[in-house]
Design an enzyme around this catalytic site. Structure first.
Site, PDB file in Angstrom:
ATOM      1  N   LEU A   1      -8.073  14.046  31.180  1.00 46.71           N
ATOM      2  CA  LEU A   1      -7.827  14.772  32.117  1.00 46.71           C
ATOM      3  C   LEU A   1      -7.175  16.481  31.449  1.00 46.71           C
ATOM      4  O   LEU A   1      -7.073  16.412  30.296  1.00 46.71           O
ATOM      5  CB  LEU A   1      -6.018  14.755  33.301  1.00 46.71           C
ATOM      6  N   ASP A   2      -7.678  17.007  31.722  1.00 45.91           N
ATOM      7  CA  ASP A   2      -7.731  18.107  31.518  1.00 45.91           C
ATOM      8  C   ASP A   2      -6.216  18.257  31.546  1.00 45.91           C
ATOM      9  O   ASP A   2      -5.546  18.382  31.836  1.00 45.91           O
ATOM     10  CB  ASP A   2      -8.105  20.322  32.616  1.00 45.91           C
ATOM     11  N   LYS A   3      -5.698  19.347  30.261  1.00 46.26           N
ATOM     12  CA  LYS A   3      -4.735  20.274  30.029  1.00 46.26           C
ATOM     13  C   LYS A   3      -3.331  20.315  30.901  1.00 46.26           C
ATOM     14  O   LYS A   3      -2.115  19.978  31.684  1.00 46.26           O
ATOM     15  CB  LYS A   3      -4.522  21.050  28.513  1.00 46.26           C
TER      16      LYS A   3
END
Length: 262
Positions: free
Chosen positions: A61-63
């Site tokens: 997942l993106d930050k």
């Protein structure tokens, strides 16, 4: 987001002998990365410490994105789960708060060029190529905010449920920006004026994109497994302030682990 908020939002949602599902707070990297060398806390580390054992990443997942993240608990399960993601056998669901009122439903079929990050991907070799990307969406609700911006006295927003069928970098964010309905809080592909409005209104800044559901096969039994995650508190509070309600299945859940057999 401050460390205290990370610790409050981090939760184990499901655990069995093969995998663990957690809620990853927005602003927390999955694992150590050249993208942000100053970070000292990671989802992988928090999950490992909470379980007291090694965990293996199988997707990302993106930050800036919050929500459902799974880790395998042994190398064989990691290979099986990572293979399902690679073969696009995992159904994924996201929620996003966007600018404007999109159609009731639709499908965004738009190829995306790879966007390398020099810190994470190293030097670029050759021209980036475009790859197919497909995102389906449905509008769950619309809202009007009585706050002026530019020449408009009121602003329109909508809550979308999204199902990406491919996994390109920032796919949902880029696809929604292409539709002129960018995700609120997106500093890379969004609308800075609306981002600033929400920061001033709500008193905090975040990307309003959350991974809420995964459908996959259990790596041991092969049976269908549905995992879901609640919305982070600040996301839910903003929806409440707009009079929007998330769909069933992303209601608040206990912070305690759930032990399930396979």
């Amino acid at each position: 987001m401050q460390t205290r908020c990370w610790l409050e939002s981090f939760a184990i949602l499901h655990r069995d002998p093969c995998l663990v599902a957690i809620h990853k707070p927005a602003g927390l990297l999955v694992h150590r990365s050249p993208i942000d060398t100053r970070e000292t806390r990671f989802a992988l580390q928090l999950a490992r410490d909470a379980l007291g054992q090694r965990v293996y990443p199988v997707h990302r997942l993106d930050k800036a994105t919050s929500g459902l993240l799974i880790f395998a608990l042994d190398p064989d399960s990691a290979r099986q789960l990572a293979g399902q993601f690679a073969r696009r056998e995992v159904a994924k669901r996201y929620l996003a708060l966007v600018r404007g009122w999109p159609p009731a439903q639709g499908c965004i079929d738009r190829a995306l060029r790879h966007q390398p990050d020099p810190r994470a991907d190293g030097p670029r070799t050759g021209e980036p190529t475009s790859k197919s990307a497909l995102t389906r969406f449905a509008c769950l609700g619309q809202a009007v905010l009585d706050r002026p911006l530019g020449r408009y006295p009121q602003q329109r927003y909508a809550l979308l449920e999204l199902a990406p069928e491919t996994g390109r970098k920032h796919q949902i964010r880029r696809h929604l920006n292409h539709l002129n309905h960018p995700v609120i809080g997106d500093v890379n592909h969004g609308d800075r004026h609306h981002n600033h409005l929400f920061h001033d209104w709500r008193g905090y800044h975040r990307l309003y994109l959350a991974a809420t559901e995964l459908h996959l096969r259990h790596p041991d039994s092969g049976q269908a497994l549905r995992l879901s995650a609640p919305l982070q508190g600040d996301f839910r509070a903003t929806l409440n302030a707009l009079g929007l309600a998330p769909p069933p299945g992303v209601e608040p859940q206990s912070r305690h682990s759930t032990e399930t057999g396979t």
